[in-house]
Scaffold this motif. Structure first.
Motif, PDB file in Angstrom:
ATOM      1  N   LYS A   3       0.840  -1.189   0.000  1.00  0.00           N
ATOM      2  CA  LYS A   3       0.000   0.000   0.000  1.00  0.00           C
ATOM      3  C   LYS A   3       0.879   1.245   0.000  1.00  0.00           C
ATOM      4  O   LYS A   3       1.818   1.363   0.767  1.00  0.00           O
ATOM      5  CB  LYS A   3      -0.854  -0.014   1.266  1.00  0.00           C
ATOM      6  CG  LYS A   3      -1.819   1.154   1.366  1.00  0.00           C
ATOM      7  CD  LYS A   3      -2.933   0.840   2.339  1.00  0.00           C
ATOM      8  CE  LYS A   3      -3.970   1.930   2.347  1.00  0.00           C
ATOM      9  NZ  LYS A   3      -3.472   3.211   2.829  1.00  0.00           N
ATOM     10  N   THR A   5       1.746   5.090   0.722  1.00  0.00           N
ATOM     11  CA  THR A   5       1.350   6.072   1.726  1.00  0.00           C
ATOM     12  C   THR A   5       1.946   7.381   1.292  1.00  0.00           C
ATOM     13  O   THR A   5       3.148   7.586   1.341  1.00  0.00           O
ATOM     14  CB  THR A   5       1.940   5.709   3.085  1.00  0.00           C
ATOM     15  OG1 THR A   5       3.345   5.595   2.926  1.00  0.00           O
ATOM     16  CG2 THR A   5       1.382   4.410   3.595  1.00  0.00           C
TER      17      THR A   5
ATOM     18  N   PHE B  90      -0.190   7.607  11.410  1.00  0.00           N
ATOM     19  CA  PHE B  90       0.533   7.209  10.204  1.00  0.00           C
ATOM     20  C   PHE B  90       0.498   5.692   9.999  1.00  0.00           C
ATOM     21  O   PHE B  90       0.329   5.218   8.875  1.00  0.00           O
ATOM     22  CB  PHE B  90       1.976   7.709  10.226  1.00  0.00           C
ATOM     23  CG  PHE B  90       2.696   7.356   8.960  1.00  0.00           C
ATOM     24  CD1 PHE B  90       2.464   8.072   7.794  1.00  0.00           C
ATOM     25  CD2 PHE B  90       3.545   6.257   8.899  1.00  0.00           C
ATOM     26  CE1 PHE B  90       3.081   7.719   6.606  1.00  0.00           C
ATOM     27  CE2 PHE B  90       4.166   5.889   7.717  1.00  0.00           C
ATOM     28  CZ  PHE B  90       3.930   6.627   6.565  1.00  0.00           C
ATOM     29  N   GLU B  93      -2.750   4.763   8.539  1.00  0.00           N
ATOM     30  CA  GLU B  93      -2.797   5.132   7.127  1.00  0.00           C
ATOM     31  C   GLU B  93      -2.054   4.110   6.263  1.00  0.00           C
ATOM     32  O   GLU B  93      -2.406   3.870   5.114  1.00  0.00           O
ATOM     33  CB  GLU B  93      -2.052   6.458   7.003  1.00  0.00           C
ATOM     34  CG  GLU B  93      -2.656   7.511   6.149  1.00  0.00           C
ATOM     35  CD  GLU B  93      -1.737   8.719   6.180  1.00  0.00           C
ATOM     36  OE1 GLU B  93      -0.991   8.909   5.203  1.00  0.00           O
ATOM     37  OE2 GLU B  93      -1.739   9.455   7.199  1.00  0.00           O
ATOM     38  N   SER B  94      -0.973   3.557   6.827  1.00  0.00           N
ATOM     39  CA  SER B  94      -0.116   2.676   6.029  1.00  0.00           C
ATOM     40  C   SER B  94      -0.628   1.231   6.032  1.00  0.00           C
ATOM     41  O   SER B  94      -0.128   0.400   5.291  1.00  0.00           O
ATOM     42  CB  SER B  94       1.325   2.725   6.536  1.00  0.00           C
ATOM     43  OG  SER B  94       1.437   2.019   7.756  1.00  0.00           O
ATOM     44  N   LEU B  95      -1.601   0.915   6.879  1.00  0.00           N
ATOM     45  CA  LEU B  95      -2.178  -0.443   6.903  1.00  0.00           C
ATOM     46  C   LEU B  95      -3.480  -0.436   6.112  1.00  0.00           C
ATOM     47  O   LEU B  95      -4.070   0.620   5.900  1.00  0.00           O
ATOM     48  CB  LEU B  95      -2.424  -0.873   8.349  1.00  0.00           C
ATOM     49  CG  LEU B  95      -1.180  -1.157   9.209  1.00  0.00           C
ATOM     50  CD1 LEU B  95      -1.571  -1.487  10.640  1.00  0.00           C
ATOM     51  CD2 LEU B  95      -0.331  -2.280   8.619  1.00  0.00           C
ATOM     52  N   PRO B  96      -3.952  -1.606   5.690  1.00  0.00           N
ATOM     53  CA  PRO B  96      -5.210  -1.643   4.933  1.00  0.00           C
ATOM     54  C   PRO B  96      -6.369  -1.099   5.777  1.00  0.00           C
ATOM     55  O   PRO B  96      -6.369  -1.253   7.003  1.00  0.00           O
ATOM     56  CB  PRO B  96      -5.416  -3.135   4.669  1.00  0.00           C
ATOM     57  CG  PRO B  96      -4.073  -3.747   4.811  1.00  0.00           C
ATOM     58  CD  PRO B  96      -3.354  -2.942   5.827  1.00  0.00           C
TER      59      PRO B  96
END
Lengths: 560, 560
Positions: A3, A5, B90, B93-96
């Protein structure tokens, strides 16, 4: 996790001023910059206007090009450059007690408002001897900048170049992931590597801090420890999983996986290649899929890739497929990556055919484990089925050559050109405040970089100009440029009225780098025995002046 | 400047808590540590008690020993470990997006209060496969520490080892100066290098920031640019210099220097070796002496060492001597250092004799310019007169091997020993929570390091114990230790009631390192073809258990 960011054009970082690393202070310099500063001050010379060039003498890694990086950090550094009282107290402590008080009063006033920085744009392809930076200002202040500028540029340019070289060998289609944080030379060795590998053409990093600071896409799944932390599927408590569209629920995903595993075992896909797979691995994969059903990527080499990892992965992936999820892929972290990736691909294709799962044959294969330019090249030659490479140690520590030798040389003071001689001609500096141009040929390729004195007329499109090797009188060539690009632009105007170039977001710098690399003649870029870029040159007028100055400064020997 | 700067036992740094580099945060880790954390949490496994070992598999630089460093930074890191709201945002946001909210609430609570760290003392001599750290705690939290711990230890230990190796070749009597900041891999590549080179046996650094942070003595004089920034002695305005005891004043120090220069030119010392010396160099030296009459050290190779640099230095030094000052010495930064240092020494001795200046022959000679172990060794073989070496690029970037490969492996979870298999036997991990001992022989040398299961009786002085190679059944030896040292000590007790070892000031760690190196059998320390330290071993009981577990986990092949 697969993913991206991205927080705005330049990540969450874009709002900050000053250096990314708070440890980059005016004291991040060599002690001799302060002793010289004092000596300049004592001699009343500290405000004499000096011009310094920052350049390197040789391309790294046996190549014929370098990527220039680190400029933004230099500009951030000088934009807030000011010694604190605590820092001044420390400098005082570190100098002999005989140093006069007036000096320390003066140090309080010092900043970079009167310094001018002209630089090649960050992300550009650059060559030896041509200044990357020309820094002008009070001699003592500019001296203080020598060490931090070199520190901020040397590694940045080195690792960006290394990344570009890895990209060149891997090819444009492959996904390149930087995985080097744990082996990097210290914390911001790691953070810098992530930033500058992205600039040089990598697609993503594993480094979360770098993702946050610079908006670099992040990647990561799980480790061997995760696999071996499980004992067996029996320990999975919550076995339920919603289908992808939320319309139904599978109450026992663990059994579904087991069912698929035995189907695979008795199918033609396996060719009878495995018996019992490892149960702790199966449990780990199942658990990971329950946590990330949309992003299932499994590390398959904890026990045995062929006999355990791949069948376990496929069982989980097929169970996910039943529920409408598409598994991402596998990672190989040991063994013969060419062979294993081909075996894995065959297995995936067989699964696609045997069980009618469209696209399963294209399941992504990531490879890691001590990769470098040579191993990428060897994999290409053997043939492989890897889609993404995770590269760490060799990339970020620049194992093949862990330092770039940029230097910072005085070329003019008080309008007087200065030359640094050396018994080694390659170390003689090119004097004078200079302008630098890149001349392009008919086919659009850059042909040569030329340096001229500041007040000479610029090279012009369609006009023949003589380009001379600075130190070899027989090397010279006429060029009729089809395009002329001035290389040094003003990034910090000081008190001059020059327009200031914008610092671009990292993504745009990366784009510039990719475009410039595209533009190079391919034979300069070859991994082995590349053709040298036309030797960096000077104008005829500058050539004559260099040699006049040289004879003037060099002592005349006496043979005895 | 030849001056130590020491702020208390551990420099100005000693008052701070948390990591030296503010960029060392819980996000300085690989993305997969967070994806695994989520998967552990989702499976309800995150609090399972795990034991991880941190170790390396091979000594760097083709040697047979390594210096362990970086522990203090690890402990500083966990002492303040806590994710901020911004960091949690953050990570989210960076994880699904499918990750559950409860996880992020849980992340808010995470710290290292329940983690235990056992470690070898920093500055110790260590060997492959023996854990440098044993880290126990909730599996998900300890996983998060993997990347930062490896990052903080790998480079620290590598560069400390490199420094120790340089010290070994240079010999105890020489002064070793670390000059690497400008070529280091980023800002704290430079700061870390200064710290850990000092730990490994260097005497001082040029890096002012490191001097301030860690109380390391600083050194530095002037550069080539300083020399070429002067045109001629005419530009020196304030020519007066007080005598050393303050009793008199020399109104025209410049003339005094000129007088000495012509005396030297016509004396026997010069052997007629030079005519006119370079005037900008003479002006720079004179100016520098006026600024630092007590600390006059001149870089003599800007134009020509023999025909200009040394005579100019001597003229200034003799003028200083007239006023009661003693010049410090010269620095050579190019050319044949062995030859030039011998010529310089001859010149100094001749000056001492010709002009009756006691001690002038012993004027200090510093050499720099791309030095490394090999060049130091070559200089020793040629014979030289260098008193101090300034070493940069090769030292701090660890040019000969820029990465150490420490790994962090799960060895136990929920009291169940875990093993990581590999087709490469050298990569198989040694399972179980272990204790580690160093056994010493009659002559006081360490003989062997042995690992035992946690609950086995400790090796005892005078009692015979069987030491077995963990993976080679034929390699085993009985040892009757004369001294037994337990290697892993508690540096972070978590919620246990263990006593916590103090973190010592850097100077004391350096002292420990020097003492441990002294204690090694000399043949292990040789630069070329050193004798291996007795292969790291395990107790008979642990050996049996490893092999039981191995057979249990490894799949049985089927030949077809």
């Amino acid at each position: 996790m697969e993913k991206a960011t991205e927080n705005g054009p330049n990540g969450a970082h874009s709002g900050r001023v000053g250096p990314t690393n708070p440890m980059v202070t005016p004291l991040l310099t060599d002690q001799y910059q302060f002793t010289m500063f004092y000596a300049y001050w004592k001699a009343g010379k500290h405000n004499e206007r000096a011009v310094f060039d920052l350049y390197f003498r040789r391309n790294p890694f046996g190549g014929e090009y370098t990527i220039f990086a680190g400029l933004e950090e230099c500009i951030r550094f000088i934009s807030t450059f000011k010694l604190t009282e605590e820092e001044i107290a420390f400098v005082r402590e570190s100098l002999p007690p005989s140093c006069e008080d007036g000096f320390f009063d003066y140090l309080r006033e010092v900043d970079c408002s009167d310094v001018e920085v002209y630089a090649v744009s960050e992300g550009s392809v650059v060559f030896p001897k041509v200044p990357l930076l020309r820094v002008e200002g009070p001699v003592a202040v500019v001296q203080l900048l020598e060490t931090p500028f070199l520190n901020l540029i040397n590694y940045a340019s080195l690792v960006a170049t290394n990344a570009a070289r890895h990209r060149f060998v891997a090819g444009k289609e492959k996904m390149l992931l930087e995985f080097g944080l744990r082996r990097a030379q210290g914390p911001d060795g790691g953070i810098g590597a992530s930033k500058y590998c992205y600039l040089g053409g990598f697609d993503a990093t594993s480094n979360v801090a770098a993702g946050k600071l610079f908006g670099i896409p992040l990647r990561g799944t799980h480790s061997h420890a995760f696999v071996s932390s499980f004992m067996s599927p029996d320990e999975i408590i919550d076995k339920s999983l919603h289908s992808s569209d939320g319309s139904s629920i599978c109450e026992d995903f663990v059994s579904l996986v087991q069912k698929w595993l035995s189907k695979i075992q008795w199918s033609g896909s396996s060719h009878g290649a495995f018996g019992e797979t490892n149960q702790s691995e199966l449990a780990a994969f199942t658990s990971y899929a329950l946590a990330f059903p949309n992003n299932f990527l499994a590390l398959v080499d904890t026990y045995d890739v062929i006999r355990s990892g791949i069948p376990n992965f496929c069982a989980v992936a097929l169970a996910l497929s039943d529920l409408g999820y598409k598994a991402t892929g596998i990672r190989l972290d040991s063994g013969d990556l060419a062979y294993l990736s081909c075996e894995a691909r065959k297995f995936f294709v067989a699964i696609e055919n045997d069980f009618g799962v469209p696209g399963f044959g294209k399941t992504s294969i990531t490879a890691s484990n001590d990769l470098n330019e040579e191993t990428l090249d060897a994999l290409n030659k053997q043939g492989h089925e890897v889609d993404a490479f995770g590269i760490g140690t060799h990339l970020v520590t620049c194992f093949a050559q862990p330092a770039l030798g940029c230097v910072f040389k005085l070329v003019e003071i008080n309008d007087q050109p200065r030359i640094k001689l050396s018994e080694d001609v390659s170390k003689v500096s090119i004097p004078c405040k200079k302008r630098c141009f890149r001349l392009y040929g008919k086919e659009g390729y850059p042909l040569v970089d030329i340096m001229t004195g500041e007040n000479e007329p610029s090279p012009k499109v369609g006009e023949r100009i003589l380009c001379r090797h600075p130190f070899n009188e027989s090397k010279r060539a006429y060029v009729v440029p089809q395009r002329v690009e001035e290389l040094l632009k003003c990034y910090w105007p000081g008190t001059s009225d020059k327009a200031k170039e914008d610092l671009l977001p990292l993504k745009d710098i990366r784009k510039r780098c990719m475009e410039q690399l595209e533009q190079m003649r391919p034979d300069h870029m070859r991994r082995l025995n590349p053709t040298p870029y036309k030797q960096v040159s000077v104008s005829a007028k500058l050539y004559d002046f260099i040699h006049f100055l040289w004879l003037n400064e060099a002592p005349v020997g006496e043979l005895q």
